[in-house]
Motif scaffolding. Structure first.
Motif, PDB file in Angstrom:
ATOM      1  N   THR A   1       5.789  -3.470  -7.431  1.00 55.11           N
ATOM      2  CA  THR A   1       5.065  -2.808  -6.332  1.00 55.11           C
ATOM      3  C   THR A   1       5.971  -1.886  -5.504  1.00 55.11           C
ATOM      4  OG1 THR A   1       5.569  -4.557  -4.734  1.00 55.11           O
ATOM      5  CG2 THR A   1       3.548  -4.824  -6.050  1.00 55.11           C
ATOM      6  N   GLY A   2       7.275  -1.980  -5.714  1.00 59.46           N
ATOM      7  CA  GLY A   2       8.205  -1.237  -4.855  1.00 59.46           C
ATOM      8  C   GLY A   2       8.654  -2.057  -3.652  1.00 59.46           C
ATOM      9  N   VAL A   3       8.114  -3.258  -3.527  1.00 53.85           N
ATOM     10  CA  VAL A   3       8.501  -4.150  -2.417  1.00 53.85           C
ATOM     11  C   VAL A   3       9.346  -5.288  -3.001  1.00 53.85           C
ATOM     12  CG1 VAL A   3       7.674  -5.599  -0.524  1.00 53.85           C
ATOM     13  CG2 VAL A   3       6.304  -3.644  -1.293  1.00 53.85           C
TER      14      VAL A   3
ATOM     15  N   THR B   1       9.903 -17.360  -0.722  1.00 58.86           N
ATOM     16  CA  THR B   1      10.486 -16.053  -1.035  1.00 58.86           C
ATOM     17  C   THR B   1      10.476 -15.792  -2.540  1.00 58.86           C
ATOM     18  OG1 THR B   1      11.914 -16.437   0.877  1.00 58.86           O
ATOM     19  CG2 THR B   1      12.451 -14.554  -0.519  1.00 58.86           C
ATOM     20  N   LEU B   2      10.785 -16.820  -3.317  1.00 56.28           N
ATOM     21  CA  LEU B   2      10.767 -16.652  -4.768  1.00 56.28           C
ATOM     22  C   LEU B   2       9.355 -16.322  -5.266  1.00 56.28           C
ATOM     23  CD1 LEU B   2      13.219 -19.482  -5.794  1.00 56.28           C
ATOM     24  CD2 LEU B   2      13.487 -17.051  -6.306  1.00 56.28           C
ATOM     25  N   HIS B   3       8.378 -16.999  -4.709  1.00 53.51           N
ATOM     26  CA  HIS B   3       6.988 -16.686  -5.076  1.00 53.51           C
ATOM     27  C   HIS B   3       6.678 -15.236  -4.748  1.00 53.51           C
ATOM     28  CE1 HIS B   3       4.542 -20.056  -6.544  1.00 53.51           C
ATOM     29  NE2 HIS B   3       5.521 -20.787  -6.061  1.00 53.51           N
ATOM     30  N   LEU B   4       7.015 -14.844  -3.524  1.00 50.58           N
ATOM     31  CA  LEU B   4       6.754 -13.472  -3.083  1.00 50.58           C
ATOM     32  C   LEU B   4       7.394 -12.474  -4.030  1.00 50.58           C
ATOM     33  CD1 LEU B   4       7.501 -12.882   0.699  1.00 50.58           C
ATOM     34  CD2 LEU B   4       5.424 -12.305  -0.544  1.00 50.58           C
TER      35      LEU B   4
ATOM     36  N   ALA C   1       0.834  -1.215   0.000  1.00 58.05           N
ATOM     37  CA  ALA C   1       0.000   0.000   0.000  1.00 58.05           C
ATOM     38  C   ALA C   1       0.864   1.259   0.000  1.00 58.05           C
ATOM     39  CB  ALA C   1      -0.924  -0.015   1.216  1.00 58.05           C
ATOM     40  N   ARG C   2       2.003   1.215   0.696  1.00 55.08           N
ATOM     41  CA  ARG C   2       2.886   2.390   0.759  1.00 55.08           C
ATOM     42  C   ARG C   2       3.866   2.448  -0.411  1.00 55.08           C
ATOM     43  NH1 ARG C   2       2.771   0.515   5.941  1.00 55.08           N
ATOM     44  NH2 ARG C   2       4.863  -0.396   5.811  1.00 55.08           N
ATOM     45  N   GLY C   3       3.933   1.351  -1.189  1.00 51.52           N
ATOM     46  CA  GLY C   3       4.805   1.342  -2.370  1.00 51.52           C
ATOM     47  C   GLY C   3       6.268   1.164  -2.059  1.00 51.52           C
TER      48      GLY C   3
END
Ligand SMILES: NC(=O)c1ccc[n+]([C@@H]2O[C@H](COP(=O)([O-])OP(=O)(O)OC[C@H]3O[C@@H](n4cnc5c(N)ncnc54)[C@H](OP(=O)(O)O)[C@@H]3O)[C@@H](O)[C@H]2O)c1
Length: 200
Positions: free
Chosen positions: A126-128, A116-119, A80-82
């Motif tokens: 997204t900036g994350v 972690t790879l999926h994430l 949400a915060r990017g």
């Protein structure tokens, strides 16, 4: 350490879902998560050790679900915060054939890599970022614990490997691994499984 840098330390067992959740809420907005908690027990051959499946499950609760819970509590806010930096701590044990005599550990670290790879893929754009770091064979209490087991329990390969690294002074200093994690957080690498042996 938290006091030394003007921070706050809150304590929670990552296997204790309710306690963890109430502690994580007190952090508020979080930009950087390093899911570091891990246990290497139970050690020994699966068929021999009094593995009690409950002990196996308890290890996976810490190594895998601990990371999933800590990350899970923060990731939607980061999106949400990017901005967000997620680091999980993996291990060379995640790759076949795994660490001998450490079946639960190897299995849970392989799962941490996949999580972690999926994430990382899902968060693309997204900036994350999400990265799994393999910190090397590090000179911590975990290594002392591993060396404290008799060869009859852990087998010759395990015993000679970890005693040998210690005796030859080849263990990685914790500060080196920590600095590597900081580099990952400050850099913009994404979607990789980073290995201190190959990335230094
Ligand atoms: N040392 C190595 O050679 C090596 C190699 C590859 C990967 N790693 C990984 O690096 C990470 C750190 O390990 P380490 O070498 O520093 O091991 P360590 O010296 O045994 O420290 C483990 C840390 O995890 C915490 N922890 C364990 N169970 C927990 C739980 N249920 N809830 C919350 N915290 C818990 C411990 O907290 P307490 O002290 O309060 O129990 C401690 O801070 C682990 O994920 C490990 O698998 C280590």
């Amino acid at each position: 350490m938290a006091a030394a840098i003007g921070g706050t330390a809150l304590v929670a067992d990552v296997a204790d879902r309710d306690r963890l959740s109430s502690v994580l809420q007190r952090f508020g907005e979080v930009d950087i998560v390093v899911a570091n908690a891990g246990v290497v027990w139970p050690l020994g051959r699966f068929a021999d050790v009094d593995v009690d499946v409950a002990q196996w499950e308890a290890a996976v609760q810490v190594n895998l679900f601990g990371a999933v819970r800590v990350v899970g509590a923060q990731v939607s806010g980061m999106v949400a915060r990017g901005y967000g930096r997620i680091v999980t701590i993996s291990s060379g044990a995640a790759d076949p054939p795994g660490m001998p005599s450490a079946n639960a550990y190897s299995t849970s670290k392989a799962a941490v890599d996949m999580f972690t790879l999926h994430l990382a893929r899902e968060l693309s754009g997204t900036g994350v970022t999400a990265n799994a770091v393999r910190p090397g064979v590090v000179d911590t209490a975990m290594q002392t614990f591993m060396r404290s087991h008799p060869v009859e329990q852990v087998g010759t390969e395990f015993y000679e490997r970890f005693h040998g690294l210690h005796e030859r002074g080849e263990l990685v200093a914790p500060e080196t691994s920590a600095a590597f994690v900081v580099g990952v957080v400050l850099g913009d690498r994404n979607g990789e499984v980073l290995d201190i042996r190959t990335s230094q």
